[in-house]
Design a protein around this motif. Structure first.
Motif, PDB file in Angstrom:
ATOM      1  N   LEU A 218     -32.393 -28.258  35.379  1.00  0.00           N
ATOM      2  CA  LEU A 218     -33.319 -28.090  34.273  1.00  0.00           C
ATOM      3  C   LEU A 218     -32.490 -27.931  33.006  1.00  0.00           C
ATOM      4  O   LEU A 218     -31.612 -27.072  32.936  1.00  0.00           O
ATOM      5  N   SER A 219     -32.762 -28.728  32.017  1.00  0.00           N
ATOM      6  CA  SER A 219     -31.908 -28.670  30.848  1.00  0.00           C
ATOM      7  C   SER A 219     -32.667 -29.048  29.595  1.00  0.00           C
ATOM      8  O   SER A 219     -33.723 -29.677  29.638  1.00  0.00           O
ATOM      9  N   ALA A 220     -32.112 -28.634  28.485  1.00  0.00           N
ATOM     10  CA  ALA A 220     -32.604 -28.971  27.155  1.00  0.00           C
ATOM     11  C   ALA A 220     -31.373 -29.152  26.265  1.00  0.00           C
ATOM     12  O   ALA A 220     -30.282 -28.683  26.601  1.00  0.00           O
ATOM     13  N   PRO A 221     -31.504 -29.809  25.140  1.00  0.00           N
ATOM     14  CA  PRO A 221     -30.340 -29.984  24.266  1.00  0.00           C
ATOM     15  C   PRO A 221     -29.792 -28.642  23.783  1.00  0.00           C
ATOM     16  O   PRO A 221     -30.532 -27.672  23.621  1.00  0.00           O
ATOM     17  N   LEU A 222     -28.506 -28.598  23.571  1.00  0.00           N
ATOM     18  CA  LEU A 222     -27.903 -27.428  22.949  1.00  0.00           C
ATOM     19  C   LEU A 222     -28.362 -27.336  21.499  1.00  0.00           C
ATOM     20  O   LEU A 222     -28.635 -28.362  20.860  1.00  0.00           O
ATOM     21  N   PRO A 223     -28.447 -26.134  20.949  1.00  0.00           N
ATOM     22  CA  PRO A 223     -28.811 -26.001  19.533  1.00  0.00           C
ATOM     23  C   PRO A 223     -27.835 -26.774  18.654  1.00  0.00           C
ATOM     24  O   PRO A 223     -26.625 -26.764  18.899  1.00  0.00           O
TER      25      PRO A 223
ATOM     26  N   ASP B 225     -24.390 -16.270  24.506  1.00  0.00           N
ATOM     27  CA  ASP B 225     -25.780 -15.942  24.232  1.00  0.00           C
ATOM     28  C   ASP B 225     -26.722 -17.122  24.421  1.00  0.00           C
ATOM     29  O   ASP B 225     -27.890 -16.942  24.774  1.00  0.00           O
ATOM     30  N   VAL B 226     -26.228 -18.322  24.197  1.00  0.00           N
ATOM     31  CA  VAL B 226     -27.121 -19.478  24.209  1.00  0.00           C
ATOM     32  C   VAL B 226     -27.707 -19.723  25.591  1.00  0.00           C
ATOM     33  O   VAL B 226     -28.805 -20.246  25.731  1.00  0.00           O
ATOM     34  N   HIS B 227     -26.993 -19.344  26.636  1.00  0.00           N
ATOM     35  CA  HIS B 227     -27.453 -19.573  28.003  1.00  0.00           C
ATOM     36  C   HIS B 227     -28.024 -18.312  28.658  1.00  0.00           C
ATOM     37  O   HIS B 227     -28.297 -18.323  29.849  1.00  0.00           O
ATOM     38  N   SER B 228     -28.187 -17.245  27.894  1.00  0.00           N
ATOM     39  CA  SER B 228     -28.499 -15.958  28.520  1.00  0.00           C
ATOM     40  C   SER B 228     -29.988 -15.693  28.693  1.00  0.00           C
ATOM     41  O   SER B 228     -30.368 -14.757  29.386  1.00  0.00           O
ATOM     42  N   THR B 229     -30.848 -16.503  28.062  1.00  0.00           N
ATOM     43  CA  THR B 229     -32.287 -16.255  28.102  1.00  0.00           C
ATOM     44  C   THR B 229     -33.032 -17.516  28.507  1.00  0.00           C
ATOM     45  O   THR B 229     -32.659 -18.623  28.103  1.00  0.00           O
ATOM     46  N   ALA B 230     -34.076 -17.345  29.296  1.00  0.00           N
ATOM     47  CA  ALA B 230     -34.931 -18.466  29.675  1.00  0.00           C
ATOM     48  C   ALA B 230     -36.364 -17.973  29.808  1.00  0.00           C
ATOM     49  O   ALA B 230     -36.610 -16.814  30.149  1.00  0.00           O
TER      50      ALA B 230
ATOM     51  N   TYR C 193     -31.748 -17.468  15.198  1.00  0.00           N
ATOM     52  CA  TYR C 193     -31.659 -18.915  15.338  1.00  0.00           C
ATOM     53  C   TYR C 193     -31.980 -19.363  16.767  1.00  0.00           C
ATOM     54  O   TYR C 193     -32.601 -20.415  16.976  1.00  0.00           O
ATOM     55  N   LEU C 194     -31.574 -18.577  17.761  1.00  0.00           N
ATOM     56  CA  LEU C 194     -31.765 -18.950  19.155  1.00  0.00           C
ATOM     57  C   LEU C 194     -33.140 -18.578  19.698  1.00  0.00           C
ATOM     58  O   LEU C 194     -33.451 -18.908  20.848  1.00  0.00           O
ATOM     59  N   SER C 195     -33.963 -17.889  18.921  1.00  0.00           N
ATOM     60  CA  SER C 195     -35.290 -17.510  19.407  1.00  0.00           C
ATOM     61  C   SER C 195     -36.112 -18.761  19.704  1.00  0.00           C
ATOM     62  O   SER C 195     -35.996 -19.781  19.024  1.00  0.00           O
ATOM     63  N   PHE C 196     -36.941 -18.671  20.745  1.00  0.00           N
ATOM     64  CA  PHE C 196     -37.675 -19.833  21.236  1.00  0.00           C
ATOM     65  C   PHE C 196     -39.003 -20.009  20.522  1.00  0.00           C
ATOM     66  O   PHE C 196     -39.637 -19.044  20.095  1.00  0.00           O
ATOM     67  N   GLU C 197     -39.456 -21.273  20.469  1.00  0.00           N
ATOM     68  CA  GLU C 197     -40.798 -21.618  20.044  1.00  0.00           C
ATOM     69  C   GLU C 197     -41.432 -22.452  21.149  1.00  0.00           C
ATOM     70  O   GLU C 197     -40.738 -23.006  22.013  1.00  0.00           O
ATOM     71  N   HIS C 198     -42.765 -22.564  21.106  1.00  0.00           N
ATOM     72  CA  HIS C 198     -43.437 -23.328  22.158  1.00  0.00           C
ATOM     73  C   HIS C 198     -43.061 -24.802  22.135  1.00  0.00           C
ATOM     74  O   HIS C 198     -43.141 -25.481  23.158  1.00  0.00           O
ATOM     75  N   SER C 199     -42.647 -25.291  20.993  1.00  0.00           N
ATOM     76  CA  SER C 199     -42.223 -26.684  20.913  1.00  0.00           C
ATOM     77  C   SER C 199     -40.948 -26.939  21.717  1.00  0.00           C
ATOM     78  O   SER C 199     -40.606 -28.093  22.007  1.00  0.00           O
ATOM     79  N   ASP C 200     -40.253 -25.862  22.114  1.00  0.00           N
ATOM     80  CA  ASP C 200     -39.034 -26.005  22.917  1.00  0.00           C
ATOM     81  C   ASP C 200     -39.330 -26.152  24.406  1.00  0.00           C
ATOM     82  O   ASP C 200     -38.423 -26.436  25.190  1.00  0.00           O
ATOM     83  N   THR C 201     -40.579 -25.955  24.805  1.00  0.00           N
ATOM     84  CA  THR C 201     -40.941 -25.934  26.221  1.00  0.00           C
ATOM     85  C   THR C 201     -40.940 -27.336  26.818  1.00  0.00           C
ATOM     86  O   THR C 201     -41.417 -28.285  26.214  1.00  0.00           O
TER      87      THR C 201
ATOM     88  N   LEU D 166     -43.501 -29.212  42.576  1.00  0.00           N
ATOM     89  CA  LEU D 166     -43.455 -28.053  41.694  1.00  0.00           C
ATOM     90  C   LEU D 166     -43.445 -28.494  40.238  1.00  0.00           C
ATOM     91  O   LEU D 166     -42.550 -29.200  39.805  1.00  0.00           O
ATOM     92  N   HIS D 167     -44.462 -28.107  39.509  1.00  0.00           N
ATOM     93  CA  HIS D 167     -44.510 -28.334  38.076  1.00  0.00           C
ATOM     94  C   HIS D 167     -44.187 -26.997  37.407  1.00  0.00           C
ATOM     95  O   HIS D 167     -44.909 -26.027  37.588  1.00  0.00           O
ATOM     96  N   ILE D 168     -43.122 -26.962  36.647  1.00  0.00           N
ATOM     97  CA  ILE D 168     -42.715 -25.706  36.050  1.00  0.00           C
ATOM     98  C   ILE D 168     -42.381 -25.938  34.583  1.00  0.00           C
ATOM     99  O   ILE D 168     -41.738 -26.926  34.231  1.00  0.00           O
ATOM    100  N   HIS D 169     -42.878 -25.075  33.736  1.00  0.00           N
ATOM    101  CA  HIS D 169     -42.608 -25.159  32.309  1.00  0.00           C
ATOM    102  C   HIS D 169     -41.456 -24.208  31.985  1.00  0.00           C
ATOM    103  O   HIS D 169     -41.543 -23.010  32.243  1.00  0.00           O
ATOM    104  N   THR D 170     -40.387 -24.734  31.431  1.00  0.00           N
ATOM    105  CA  THR D 170     -39.230 -23.904  31.111  1.00  0.00           C
ATOM    106  C   THR D 170     -38.881 -24.046  29.634  1.00  0.00           C
ATOM    107  O   THR D 170     -39.110 -25.078  29.015  1.00  0.00           O
ATOM    108  N   THR D 171     -38.335 -22.983  29.101  1.00  0.00           N
ATOM    109  CA  THR D 171     -37.815 -22.996  27.746  1.00  0.00           C
ATOM    110  C   THR D 171     -36.399 -22.436  27.823  1.00  0.00           C
ATOM    111  O   THR D 171     -36.196 -21.294  28.222  1.00  0.00           O
ATOM    112  N   VAL D 172     -35.433 -23.266  27.470  1.00  0.00           N
ATOM    113  CA  VAL D 172     -34.038 -22.895  27.671  1.00  0.00           C
ATOM    114  C   VAL D 172     -33.180 -23.708  26.711  1.00  0.00           C
ATOM    115  O   VAL D 172     -33.578 -24.782  26.258  1.00  0.00           O
ATOM    116  N   HIS D 173     -32.020 -23.194  26.382  1.00  0.00           N
ATOM    117  CA  HIS D 173     -31.018 -23.950  25.635  1.00  0.00           C
ATOM    118  C   HIS D 173     -29.967 -24.431  26.620  1.00  0.00           C
ATOM    119  O   HIS D 173     -29.400 -23.640  27.371  1.00  0.00           O
ATOM    120  N   GLY D 174     -29.670 -25.722  26.615  1.00  0.00           N
ATOM    121  CA  GLY D 174     -28.663 -26.235  27.524  1.00  0.00           C
ATOM    122  C   GLY D 174     -29.169 -26.286  28.955  1.00  0.00           C
ATOM    123  O   GLY D 174     -30.358 -26.460  29.206  1.00  0.00           O
TER     124      GLY D 174
END
Length: 203
Positions: free
Chosen positions: A46-51, A67-72, A21-29, A86-94
């Motif tokens: 830098l933040s994104a909505p929680l799942p 686990d939700v905050h352990s990968t970026a 469920y927590l695996s990333f997709e490019h739409s999350d970037t 700095l323009h940076i593309h991130t994919t993260v939960h929370g």
């Protein structure tokens, strides 16, 4: 949610479900633009909505919160897009906080290694006190110019300074000189280096 069918399966199975469920997709970037001072001091985190599943009930929140905050995933596209801002593309939960990351994925190409990547790694290495796994998703670039050796050395030193690191996974086809330099830098450590020709985080 306390009587959900989800809780009728063993925790080990739920953890596999959560991992998928927590695996990333490019739409999350998300693309962020900010100066390094704000970026590192979290004055503009830098933040994104929680799942959505995570906020359905307290029990799921507790089971997911580590686990939700352990990968970026951090993507570097090319140096011309980073300076002076700095323009940076991130994919993260929370909220992205480097001190709680266990796995960092950096998508790079050989042009971005001339500047933004070493600068980024050097700036955040001291914060990543529990990072165990680093994935470098490497896009081979035929037009890449000669690297600045000082930049390269600072990148490798920053890599070496992450003392909690256990594995480095290199996906793609880095030049032999870069692969050998990383392997040489890890001699005398317990870091295992794995190289795979297939890339994981394709653009």
């Amino acid at each position: 949610m306390g009587d959900s069918i989800l809780f009728t399966v063993p925790l080990e199975i739920r953890q596999l479900i959560y991992e998928y469920y927590l695996s990333f997709e490019h739409s999350d970037t998300i693309c962020h633009e900010r100066q390094w001072e704000a970026f590192l001091k979290y004055s503009k985190p830098l933040s994104a909505p929680l799942p959505s599943l995570m906020v359905t009930c307290k029990r799921i929140y507790i089971e997911l919160r580590s686990d939700v905050h352990s990968t970026a995933v951090v993507q570097f596209i090319g140096p011309e897009r980073f300076w002076p801002g700095l323009h940076i593309h991130t994919t993260v939960h929370g909220i992205l906080r480097f001190e709680r990351l266990h796995h960092l994925v950096m998508q790079v190409n050989e042009e971005s290694l001339r500047g933004p990547v070493w600068f980024f790694l050097e700036a955040v290495a001291g914060k990543m006190c529990v990072l165990e796994h680093l994935t470098i998703d490497w896009e081979f670039t035929l037009r890449a110019e000669e690297h600045n050796e000082n930049h390269k050395r600072r990148f490798l030193q920053a890599l070496h300074s992450i003392t909690s690191l256990r594995t480095i996974r290199i996906n793609g086809c880095p030049r032999r000189s870069w692969r050998q330099a990383i392997e040489q830098e890890m001699i005398g450590t317990n870091v295992v280096i794995r190289i795979f020709r297939n890339r994981w985080w394709l653009p």
